[in-house]
Design an enzyme around this catalytic site. Structure first.
Site, PDB file in Angstrom:
ATOM      1  N   LEU A   9       2.259  -8.336  -2.674  1.00  0.00           N
ATOM      2  CA  LEU A   9       1.510  -8.494  -1.915  1.00  0.00           C
ATOM      3  C   LEU A   9       0.732  -8.726  -2.664  1.00  0.00           C
ATOM      4  CD1 LEU A   9       2.197  -8.548   1.845  1.00  0.00           C
ATOM      5  CD2 LEU A   9       2.756 -10.044   0.121  1.00  0.00           C
ATOM      6  N   ASP A  10      -0.401  -9.433  -2.861  1.00  0.00           N
ATOM      7  CA  ASP A  10      -1.799  -9.546  -3.212  1.00  0.00           C
ATOM      8  C   ASP A  10      -2.386  -7.904  -2.871  1.00  0.00           C
ATOM      9  OD1 ASP A  10      -1.250 -11.449  -5.081  1.00  0.00           O
ATOM     10  OD2 ASP A  10      -2.743 -12.372  -4.137  1.00  0.00           O
ATOM     11  N   GLU A  11      -3.618  -7.539  -3.557  1.00  0.00           N
ATOM     12  CA  GLU A  11      -4.366  -6.736  -3.208  1.00  0.00           C
ATOM     13  C   GLU A  11      -4.954  -6.567  -1.567  1.00  0.00           C
ATOM     14  OE1 GLU A  11      -7.685  -3.580  -4.393  1.00  0.00           O
ATOM     15  OE2 GLU A  11      -7.335  -5.274  -5.604  1.00  0.00           O
ATOM     16  N   THR A  65      -4.331  -8.948   0.236  1.00  0.00           N
ATOM     17  CA  THR A  65      -3.121  -9.651   1.847  1.00  0.00           C
ATOM     18  C   THR A  65      -2.437  -8.770   1.880  1.00  0.00           C
ATOM     19  OG1 THR A  65      -3.139 -11.779   0.163  1.00  0.00           O
ATOM     20  CG2 THR A  65      -1.415 -10.971   1.688  1.00  0.00           C
ATOM     21  N   ARG A 111      -2.431 -18.955  -2.261  1.00  0.00           N
ATOM     22  CA  ARG A 111      -4.404 -19.575  -2.413  1.00  0.00           C
ATOM     23  C   ARG A 111      -4.785 -20.324  -2.643  1.00  0.00           C
ATOM     24  NH1 ARG A 111      -5.368 -13.676  -4.660  1.00  0.00           N
ATOM     25  NH2 ARG A 111      -7.533 -14.114  -4.541  1.00  0.00           N
TER      26      ARG A 111
END
EC number: 5.4.99.-
Length: 325
Positions: free
Chosen positions: A146-148, A150, A253
């Site tokens: 996961l993105d930082e 998220t 996104r």
């Protein structure tokens, strides 16, 4: 030395076991393991090099050996550790853990794996510390990331076999990943599928964009709630439920921005003219949460489902969007 006279638990993970039935009698070991367990050739080649890695009736065997009905094949993978990851006592939420699999609820602001410039403070550092504190020798193998900024569910395999099996489910579209996002505006139509290829932006390689020559990318979306057509200080917002069919970097996104509904709090793909300050302050990061994860457990063969509740900052954002805070 016979396997039964040494402590294999110190060197190997619990074995994968197959009892040969009439259908597999006379076949080679590799064929039985591929058919019954889905073991890849690559993984099998690694295992067979170890002394007790591959046995038939507890005697060392070659992958080309033929088996008879009633034979017991055992596959043992050597224990590994992530020696290059510094253990750190960082609290994190465990949703599920057994001998082969770990599911965590990652908070926003935490990177999954150490990268250049971020060698500490990651989920990997926290997980490695957790395992060492339990006396477990396990290598950190995230199945997805996961993105930082998220939050939500991340699956981590504890053996190479489990990583291979779930990765194959991912490739086959059999892993169900569902997200919740809060966006500016509301999609029209309110539900649908975004089937738009994604690749790097030619001018800004750290960004992804929809482009005709990109990689196939499919996102299913459904509007769960809208928050006023004309709220004081800004326009409409919406809560969107999403399901990924592919897993490109920044996919949700990018696709939501493509729909004209960028995520609230998204510093890379947010509104061109700036967001609503009180909304941005309420969430403090991009408003995206991985709330449900489901796949077939490689060892039990049962489909499992995990959920991660909304974190406090998204609950606070909802209250602000509803005019209750």
């Amino acid at each position: 030395m016979p396997a039964s006279t040494i402590n294999l638990d110190d060197r190997y993970y619990p074995p994968l076991e197959v009892k040969v039935d009439a259908q597999d009698a006379g076949k080679e070991v590799r064929t039985v393991l591929e058919r019954r367990l889905g073991v890849s050739r690559k993984l099998l080649s690694q295992v067979k090099l170890t002394e007790h890695g591959l046995t038939v009736n507890e005697l060392r065997a070659y992958t080309s050996a033929k088996v008879a009905e009633g034979d017991v094949i055992r596959l043992r993978m050597e224990r590994e550790e992530s020696d290059d990851i510094l253990p750190e006592n960082i609290p994190f939420q465990i949703v599920f853990e057994d001998v082969s699999l770990l599911i965590v609820n990652k908070p926003a602001g935490m990177i999954v794996h150490p990268t250049h410039g971020h060698y500490t403070g990651t989920l990997a550092n926290a997980v490695v510390y957790h395992w060492k504190s339990l006396g477990e020798r396990v290598r950190f193998r995230p199945i997805h990331r996961l993105d930082e900024e998220t939050s939500g569910l991340v699956a981590i395999a504890k053996t190479g076999y489990v990583h291979q099996q779930i990765s194959e489910q991912l490739q086959a579209g059999e892993v169900d990943k569902r997200y919740r996002a809060y966006v500016y505006g509301s999609p029209d139509p309110s539900s649908g599928v975004v089937n738009e290829p994604i690749d790097r932006d030619s001018d800004r390689p750290h960004l992804r964009v929809v482009r005709p020559d990109g990689y196939p990318s499919i996102t299913h979306y459904e509007t769960a709630e809208t928050f006023g057509a004309e709220q004081e200080g800004g326009g409409a917002a919406a809560c969107i439920k999403l399901k990924l069919e592919t897993g490109r970097t920044h996919q949700i996104r990018v696709h939501m921005r493509h729909l004209g509904c960028p995520l609230i709090g998204d510093k890379l793909y947010g509104p061109d003219e700036g967001g609503i300050e009180r909304w941005e302050q309420a969430v403090g990061r991009q408003a995206l949460h991985a709330e449900t994860l489901s796949f077939v457990h490689p060892l039990t063969k049962q489909r499992m489902v995990w959920h991660a509740p909304l974190p406090p900052e998204l609950i606070q954002l909802e209250a602000v969007l509803r005019g209750k805070s």
